[in-house]
Scaffold this active site. Structure first.
Site, PDB file in Angstrom:
ATOM      1  N   LEU A   5      41.318  32.745  47.033  1.00  0.00           N
ATOM      2  CA  LEU A   5      40.254  32.532  48.026  1.00  0.00           C
ATOM      3  C   LEU A   5      40.136  33.693  49.010  1.00  0.00           C
ATOM      4  O   LEU A   5      39.613  33.514  50.112  1.00  0.00           O
ATOM      5  CB  LEU A   5      40.422  31.193  48.761  1.00  0.00           C
ATOM      6  CG  LEU A   5      40.390  29.942  47.863  1.00  0.00           C
ATOM      7  CD1 LEU A   5      40.479  28.671  48.719  1.00  0.00           C
ATOM      8  CD2 LEU A   5      39.116  29.884  47.004  1.00  0.00           C
ATOM      9  N   ASP A  19      47.742  33.431  44.272  1.00  0.00           N
ATOM     10  CA  ASP A  19      47.428  34.737  43.722  1.00  0.00           C
ATOM     11  C   ASP A  19      47.878  34.794  42.261  1.00  0.00           C
ATOM     12  O   ASP A  19      48.906  34.233  41.905  1.00  0.00           O
ATOM     13  CB  ASP A  19      48.167  35.796  44.539  1.00  0.00           C
ATOM     14  CG  ASP A  19      47.575  37.164  44.321  1.00  0.00           C
ATOM     15  OD1 ASP A  19      46.774  37.598  45.171  1.00  0.00           O
ATOM     16  OD2 ASP A  19      47.900  37.795  43.291  1.00  0.00           O
ATOM     17  N   ALA A  25      39.334  37.220  38.145  1.00  0.00           N
ATOM     18  CA  ALA A  25      39.906  37.675  39.421  1.00  0.00           C
ATOM     19  C   ALA A  25      40.072  39.191  39.448  1.00  0.00           C
ATOM     20  O   ALA A  25      40.782  39.756  38.614  1.00  0.00           O
ATOM     21  CB  ALA A  25      41.269  37.007  39.637  1.00  0.00           C
ATOM     22  N   TYR A  75      37.943  51.973  39.931  1.00  0.00           N
ATOM     23  CA  TYR A  75      37.538  50.609  39.559  1.00  0.00           C
ATOM     24  C   TYR A  75      37.356  50.504  38.039  1.00  0.00           C
ATOM     25  O   TYR A  75      37.943  49.641  37.378  1.00  0.00           O
ATOM     26  CB  TYR A  75      36.237  50.226  40.285  1.00  0.00           C
ATOM     27  CG  TYR A  75      35.581  48.989  39.711  1.00  0.00           C
ATOM     28  CD1 TYR A  75      36.114  47.731  39.940  1.00  0.00           C
ATOM     29  CD2 TYR A  75      34.436  49.089  38.913  1.00  0.00           C
ATOM     30  CE1 TYR A  75      35.533  46.599  39.382  1.00  0.00           C
ATOM     31  CE2 TYR A  75      33.851  47.974  38.364  1.00  0.00           C
ATOM     32  CZ  TYR A  75      34.397  46.723  38.603  1.00  0.00           C
ATOM     33  OH  TYR A  75      33.829  45.616  38.035  1.00  0.00           O
TER      34      TYR A  75
END
Ligand code: UFG
Length: 350
Positions: free
Chosen positions: A52, A71, A94, A161
């Site tokens: 979250l 996590d 995630a 990324y």
């Protein structure tokens, strides 16, 4: 670790033939749309693992979905899920997703996007779970050599990324060879739009994506939005992207899961419409949809933006029987506007 669950549903699921689908990052933008489709349309029992940090508890709107607030690098939490449930497959969302941030803080991206999922893969290996759907990206390709781009396009990311996602793609290939964990690496182009009923949508903080920024400017939430560069070698000088609706993306995950459940081998699929729209065209379409003028200012090119990215998604059609259904950019923007103009005003919390 916080755990929310509906004990009876979870118990019944544990007793039934079908195990659960673990969705990491299921409270995020694309994850939450996929969770809803898996739960409401496919009748699957879903366990969401989400810390979250960027996800929203309120985005989990389907009855019976279990949220484990932890996590993915937390081995005890991940192991606890695999001990408690029979996990049939993992759909992995995630991740951190800000290209610019990844350039300034690459370790943050390699730790979260490349290293942390290893905890989930290790739990899969220990528990004999062999199906993994991976939320990858067209950013693994780097500078486009040709348009449209197919899966065989050279993969040479131009930022950490994209590199962090490509590394996990490679790890997944090794995991099939060594442990029999099969995967579908789904390379998204530009995820956009929201659930057509406006119940869930896109709520990033900070928001960097074009369509929400255009709509926020139209609504007067922000000042004028900035068009990053008008001197690209495109017909109107602004960048062209392939905007793929989040609902179509969600459906691709369901299809990919079905493919692995039918015994499919590790593969990669582009997910896009095969049609490009320029920044200028998005602004024009947003004005038409909202009936509001979009205040605009023109700025420099944003570093790392290729002029054009358009998918050749024919492999996904051939292999998964998947094809984008929402291909009209106005329709995509209408769904984004339904969310922004609806009850939640495009935000899960005030
Ligand atoms: N843009 C603007 N103004 C804005 C925001 C964006 O002009 O306020 C332009 C960008 O320069 C780009 C286009 O709109 O030309 C689309 O930008 P987005 O930020 O919406 O999307 P990106 O193409 O940069 O990024 C997306 C995903 C990333 C992924 C990347 C792959 O959001 O996660 O595609 O290239 F890595």
């Amino acid at each position: 670790m916080g755990v929310d669950f509906v004990p009876r549903r979870a118990f019944l699921s544990a007793m039934s033939d079908q195990g659960v689908i673990l969705v990491t990052g299921g409270a995020g933008y694309i994850g939450s749309h996929t969770v809803r489709m898996l739960a409401e349309e496919e009748g699957r029992q879903v366990v969401v693992l989400d810390n979250l940090v960027f996800g929203h508890r309120e985005a989990l709107v389907s009855e019976g979905v279990t949220l484990v607030e932890a996590d993915m690098a937390d081995a005890a939490a991940v192991g606890g899920i695999f001990d408690r449930y029979r996990v049939d497959g993992v759909v992995h969302f995630a991740a951190f997703c800000y290209v610019g941030e990844s350039v300034g803080d690459p370790l943050k991206y390699y730790r979260n996007n490349t290293a942390a999922p290893l905890t989930v893969l290790e739990a899969m290996r220990e528990h004999g779970c062999d199906k993994f759907i991976f939320s990858s990206t067209c950013a693994t390709y780097g500078e486009p050599q040709e348009i449209p781009m197919s899966e065989s396009h050279r993969q040479q990311p131009i930022n950490p990324y994209g590199e962090s996602k490509l590394m996990l793609e490679k790890i997944l290939s090794d995991c099939e060879a060594a442990y029999g964990i099969r995967s579908v690496r789904l390379r998204y182009f530009n995820a956009s739009g929201c659930s057509p009923d406006g119940a869930i949508g896109e709520d990033h903080d900070p928001e960097t994506h074009l369509i929400p920024n255009v709509l926020r400017a139209a609504r007067g939430d922000t000042g004028p939005m900035t068009v990053f560069g008008t001197d690209y070698p495109t017909p109107d000088g602004t960048c062209i992207r392939d905007y793929i609706h989040v609902q179509d993306l969600a459906r691709a995950h369901v299809k990919a899961l079905g493919y692995l459940e039918a015994g499919g081998r590790t593969t990669a699929c582009n997910l896009g419409t095969g049609k490009g729209a320029s920044v200028r065209e998005i602004i024009d379409a947003a004005e038409a949809v909202t009936g509001l003028p979009v205040p605009v200012e023109y700025g420099e090119r944003r570093e790392g933006d290729p002029p054009e990215l358009v998918a050749d998604a024919s492999w996904a059609e051939e292999l998964l029987g998947w094809k984008a259904e929402i291909t009209d950019i106005r329709t995509i923007i209408e769904t984004a506007w339904a969310w922004m103009d609806g009850e939640r005003k495009g935000r899960y919390s005030a």
